[in-house]
Design an enzyme around this catalytic site. Structure first.
Site, mmCIF file in Angstrom:
data_model
loop_
_atom_site.group_PDB
_atom_site.id
_atom_site.type_symbol
_atom_site.label_atom_id
_atom_site.label_comp_id
_atom_site.label_asym_id
_atom_site.label_seq_id
_atom_site.Cartn_x
_atom_site.Cartn_y
_atom_site.Cartn_z
ATOM 1 N N PHE A 218 -18.527 -6.801 25.205
ATOM 2 C CA PHE A 218 -18.891 -7.456 23.947
ATOM 3 C C PHE A 218 -17.975 -6.941 22.834
ATOM 4 O O PHE A 218 -17.588 -5.779 22.822
ATOM 5 C CB PHE A 218 -20.327 -7.095 23.538
ATOM 6 C CG PHE A 218 -21.395 -7.845 24.282
ATOM 7 C CD1 PHE A 218 -21.087 -8.875 25.144
ATOM 8 C CD2 PHE A 218 -22.729 -7.519 24.097
ATOM 9 C CE1 PHE A 218 -22.083 -9.567 25.820
ATOM 10 C CE2 PHE A 218 -23.737 -8.201 24.766
ATOM 11 C CZ PHE A 218 -23.419 -9.223 25.631
ATOM 12 N N LYS B 76 -21.046 -3.977 40.995
ATOM 13 C CA LYS B 76 -22.281 -4.227 40.242
ATOM 14 C C LYS B 76 -23.312 -4.990 41.057
ATOM 15 O O LYS B 76 -24.489 -4.992 40.720
ATOM 16 C CB LYS B 76 -21.963 -4.981 38.950
ATOM 17 C CG LYS B 76 -21.157 -4.158 37.944
ATOM 18 C CD LYS B 76 -20.956 -4.921 36.642
ATOM 19 C CE LYS B 76 -20.150 -4.106 35.622
ATOM 20 N NZ LYS B 76 -18.694 -4.093 35.923
ATOM 21 N N GLU C 285 -13.623 -14.392 34.447
ATOM 22 C CA GLU C 285 -12.831 -13.409 35.188
ATOM 23 C C GLU C 285 -12.075 -14.090 36.332
ATOM 24 O O GLU C 285 -10.893 -13.797 36.557
ATOM 25 C CB GLU C 285 -13.732 -12.285 35.728
ATOM 26 C CG GLU C 285 -12.925 -11.154 36.361
ATOM 27 C CD GLU C 285 -13.748 -9.913 36.663
ATOM 28 O OE1 GLU C 285 -14.987 -9.945 36.523
ATOM 29 O OE2 GLU C 285 -13.131 -8.895 37.044
ATOM 30 N N HIS D 26 -14.842 -6.775 37.182
ATOM 31 C CA HIS D 26 -15.908 -6.474 36.224
ATOM 32 C C HIS D 26 -17.194 -7.109 36.771
ATOM 33 O O HIS D 26 -18.228 -6.473 36.810
ATOM 34 C CB HIS D 26 -15.543 -7.010 34.841
ATOM 35 C CG HIS D 26 -16.487 -6.583 33.758
ATOM 36 N ND1 HIS D 26 -16.778 -5.264 33.516
ATOM 37 C CD2 HIS D 26 -17.224 -7.296 32.864
ATOM 38 C CE1 HIS D 26 -17.655 -5.180 32.518
ATOM 39 N NE2 HIS D 26 -17.941 -6.396 32.110
ATOM 40 N N HIS E 108 -25.059 -3.158 36.287
ATOM 41 C CA HIS E 108 -24.032 -2.929 35.271
ATOM 42 C C HIS E 108 -24.342 -1.598 34.580
ATOM 43 O O HIS E 108 -25.296 -1.499 33.818
ATOM 44 C CB HIS E 108 -24.058 -4.078 34.270
ATOM 45 C CG HIS E 108 -22.910 -4.084 33.308
ATOM 46 N ND1 HIS E 108 -22.087 -2.993 33.125
ATOM 47 C CD2 HIS E 108 -22.442 -5.053 32.478
ATOM 48 C CE1 HIS E 108 -21.168 -3.289 32.222
ATOM 49 N NE2 HIS E 108 -21.360 -4.536 31.818
ATOM 50 N N CYS F 55 -18.801 -2.459 27.060
ATOM 51 C CA CYS F 55 -18.842 -2.398 28.522
ATOM 52 C C CYS F 55 -17.509 -2.029 29.150
ATOM 53 O O CYS F 55 -17.389 -1.979 30.365
ATOM 54 C CB CYS F 55 -19.369 -3.714 29.071
ATOM 55 S SG CYS F 55 -21.047 -4.024 28.488
#
Lengths: 376, 427
Positions: free
Chosen positions: B411, B347, B326, B315, B352, B175
């Site tokens: 990830f 997002k 975050e 993010h 996403h 990501c």
């Protein structure tokens, strides 16, 4: 200002076994390749000589969370870190930058087959597919499949906490991984890099993709440059990782230098033009300067029709003492193929089998790469 | 051309001279910017494939580009082409089909999809197995499937279309891939290997199996009604991310090269930071150290301090874990100032966009700088007391923004942060 880049660690595992000595012996004596023509007939495959996974991946829970290509890659990366004397150096591992050339994960062949059979009679194929995938896919399978999770597992298993990047795109991913790692060390953008790739050939889903394009050799083994009767790839399970660092850094930490990596270059010929691949490879190697007549040439050629003969012609034009197709030793390993050839070249130099080596590789459908290694 | 401008580390300055974007909100900067600043969501009920039996039935898919069925690599390529056309055209660099720089592409991992496997299975009598599929493939009647599902295919086609130079890079850092593509362009220009780079992140991979895989990891929001309310980053009731599609493209250029040809400078990629995390395959280190260091590295790389940052493009996935981590990491980097420093998540509106996210959000960050207006975090109705942030709730806000940090976490322990700044004031 560009710095000299040296190789201080090699991790290599293949159908021949693992480690520097095994592959040095194979290079010196041109042993017969280990080819299995039965298990995936009619496609010959170089199957991996089984590894004692516990030696590099101590936790069974880690082993279980990976697929064979990831375990193989993590294992080879561990060998490279051991060879470079970095395994227990937490500080070095925190600044170690990783580039992995990777494909993707393996399908669950049984699940796919059952679903495809069931889909034929399904009244509502979409709903059927959803139901079966929700029920039959292992939740963690996804993680074992993601391309960047080989790098992720190297981080977890070996405690490498520097950043990683994963390149995709078949053979050229391996070329660009080595090229980028070299450029980053040479230009002082990185101090020390772990770079390589892993490929598991023992999977029908990858054979299916390659066969769809007509790229696989069928029947028996034949040397890479002698497959005119039935051209095509004979894939092999193998992985190679290299530790690259600047000469100064290697010296400062008292590391044993195995070989110098003086040049790496890549390009992408327009393959619709005949001879473009040969011209591209010649141009890349010409950019490295004069090649000595005692040089060793190691080719990552695939065996695919057309491009393999063009690569053969390009190699024949070099004033080399010896030419070796890596595929004749360990098979063809897509993303890992170029790193494996560079590793073999470094092994030859480290074992005084040559004082200079040129590595070439034209991907089965796109991309060309070359590297030059010198004695350290 | 004499090199005149160097950054604080003596390296070439990396300018942005072209931007392009496609998301579920529409095609192009203008359309996206209007929707984003109006707080409009592109998330909707999935119509691309049957949703029977799925826990999540919504996504920010891009549905306006094809009439007939298509595969993930085909949509990803189309999205990338549109974004890159917009970016290259704006930059005015090179000529059509002859871009004088290298290509760095974040592309989703692809594999043969169900319709293609079903096509091969048609030729098989009796139960299907892979040997049967291999026999069908060996007829070579399905040749295009090979190139379609190669990992390097999309980037190769984009390289052909735009005539980029050298060996095109296809990369994945999960990501954070889009941000890594930009970082690689920055590094190549700083090394002097190329004076321009086309950096693209693209993802058009919302199909049943992709959605189910994320669903089985319990990563997706299941609050399907209403679809536009599902993605709610930093809210107390956040319950997972919503898959999105899109592409972002940036033309990066050596600043002096851009000045010499009279190009309009849209902004500067001033710094990049990346850190790995060896803690777990999907969870980040409990202390947030890798994310903290990635932000600090990016600022140090830019020669800036936390006080220089005007806005954080988060993010902000809307998963319980990411948003908590975050927020914690940002507080560690920005200290007490974090309570007042605006941070918002695109997002909340576009979902996403996975592989594309870092590039899409970098484009939006640069639009934020250019327009002096911060897109909101929508669906912020239940603040999470544990993470007190100024998320620019629900309504866009006018603000002078000269420096943005854009975060991307993925990830596999991937943490990539970019520092984007306004073009230098005319001397």
């Amino acid at each position: 200002m560009m710095r000299d880049v040296v190789i201080t660690g090699i991790g290599l595992a293949s159908s021949l076994g693992e480690g520097i000595e095994t592959h040095a012996a194979a290079l010196a004596s041109s042993v017969a390749p280990i080819v299995d023509t039965e298990s995936f007939a009619p496609y010959p495959v170089h199957r991996l000589k089984p590894l004692e996974l516990d030696r590099q991946i101590p936790k069974k829970s880690d082993q279980r969370q990976m697929e064979p290509w990831q375990r193989l890659g993590v294992y080879a990366a561990g060998l490279a870190l051991d060879a470079a004397g970095l395994k227990d150096d937490a500080e070095a591992k925190s600044e170690l930058q990783v580039i992995v050339a990777a494909g993707g994960g393996e399908r669950d062949h049984a699940v796919d087959s059952a679903i495809l059979t069931g889909l034929r009679g399904a009244n509502q194929p979409g709903a059927f597919l959803n139901e079966r995938l929700m029920g039959d896919l292992r939740p963690t399978l996804f993680l074992a499949q993601l391309s960047n999770l080989l790098a992720g597992n190297i981080a977890i298993v070996h405690g490498v906490t520097g950043a990683s990047r994963t390149f995709m795109g078949e053979e050229q991913a391996g070329v660009d991984a080595i090229r980028t790692a070299h450029a980053r060390v040479a230009s002082s953008q990185a101090e020390i890099m772990l770079v390589g790739g892993a490929y598991n050939a023992e999977r029908r889903d990858m054979l299916l993709l390659l066969e769809a394009g007509g790229y696989l050799r069928k029947g028996d083994f034949a040397p890479v440059f002698e497959r005119q009767d039935v051209p095509g790839l004979i894939t092999g399970s193998a992985a190679a990782f290299l530790v690259l660092e600047s000469t100064e850094r290697a010296k400062a930490r008292g590391a044993k230098v195995l070989a110098g990596l003086s040049h790496v270059a890549a390009d992408r010929a327009r393959r619709s033009e005949q001879g473009a691949v040969e011209a591209s490879l010649r141009k890349l190697v010409a950019g490295f300067g004069t090649v000595s007549s005692s040089a060793l040439v190691i080719s990552a050629a695939t065996g695919a029709a057309g491009v393999t003969s063009e690569e053969a012609s390009a190699i024949a034009s070099l004033p080399a003492a010896k030419r070796v197709a890596a595929g004749d030793l360990v098979g063809h390993s897509l993303e890992a193929a170029f790193p494996i050839s560079v590793a073999l070249a470094a092994i030859a130099l480290a074992n005084d089998q040559a004082s200079e080596a040129i590595v070439t590789g034209a991907g089965h459908w796109r991309g060309e790469g070359a590297a030059r290694l010198v004695k350290a | 051309m004499s090199a005149q401008h160097r950054d604080s580390k003596g390296r070439p300055v990396v300018a942005v001279t072209g931007l392009g974007v496609v998301t579920s909100l529409g095609q192009g900067k203008q359309t996206n910017w209007e929707a984003l600043t109006a707080g409009r969501s592109g998330i909707h009920r999935i119509e691309r494939f049957p949703i029977d039996g799925l826990r999540t039935t919504i996504a920010g898919t891009v549905d306006f580009l094809f009439d007939a069925p298509f595969t993930a690599p085909e949509l990803s390529e189309k999205l990338a082409t549109l974004a890159a056309e917009e970016a290259v055209s704006q930059s005015g660099l090179g000529s059509d089909g002859d871009f004088p720089g290298e290509l760095f592409m974040a592309v989703p991992p692809v594999e043969m999809e169900w319709p293609q496997k079903q096509e091969l299975a048609q030729a098989i009598d009796g139960d299907v197995d892979y040997d049967g599929l291999l026999r069908a493939a060996a007829t070579h009647k399905h040749k295009p499937m090979h190139e379609l599902f190669l990992f390097g295919g999309v980037a190769d086609h984009i390289a052909d279309r735009f005539g980029t130079k050298g060996s095109p890079i296809s990369l994945s850092t999960a990501c954070s891939s889009g941000a890594t593509a930009i970082q690689m362009g920055v590094e190549a220009i700083r090394r002097g290997e190329t004076s321009a780079a086309l950096c693209v992140g693209t993802d058009g991979s919302v199909h049943a199996e992709a959605l189910i895989r994320f669903s089985l990891l319990s990563a997706l929001s299941t609050q399907n009604e209403p679809p536009e309310g599902a993605s709610k980053p930093f809210s107390k009731n956040r319950d997972g991310f919503v898959m999105g599609e899109g592409a972002g493209a940036l033309v990066l250029e050596d600043y002096d090269h851009a000045l010499a040809r009279g190009a309009t400078i849209l902004g500067i990629v001033a710094g990049c930071g990346e850190r790995g995390d060896g803690f777990h395959r999907t969870r980040s280190s409990p202390d947030g150290k890798p994310a903290i260091l990635a932000m600090q590295d990016a600022l140090a790389d830019a020669g800036l301090t936390p006080d220089d940052v005007d806005y954080i493009n988060a993010h902000g996935t809307s998963t319980p874990e990411n948003d908590k981590m975050e927020a914690m990491s940002c507080s560690a980097v920005f200290g007490e100032r974090m309570a007042r420093l605006p941070i918002s998540s695109n997002k909340s509106m576009i979902g996403h966009t996975l592989t594309a996210a870092g590039a899409v959000e970098a484009v939006i960050s640069l639009l934020t700088i250019a327009n002096g207006r911060i897109p909101p975090t929508i669906n912020y109705n239940q603040p999470d007391a544990a993470i007190a942030l100024d998320v620019v709730p629900n309504t866009a806000r006018d603000a002078k923004v000269r420096t943005v940090i854009s975060n991307s976490f993925g990830f596999g322990g991937q943490n990539t942060c970019l520092v984007l700044t306004a073009p230098p004031e005319p001397a």
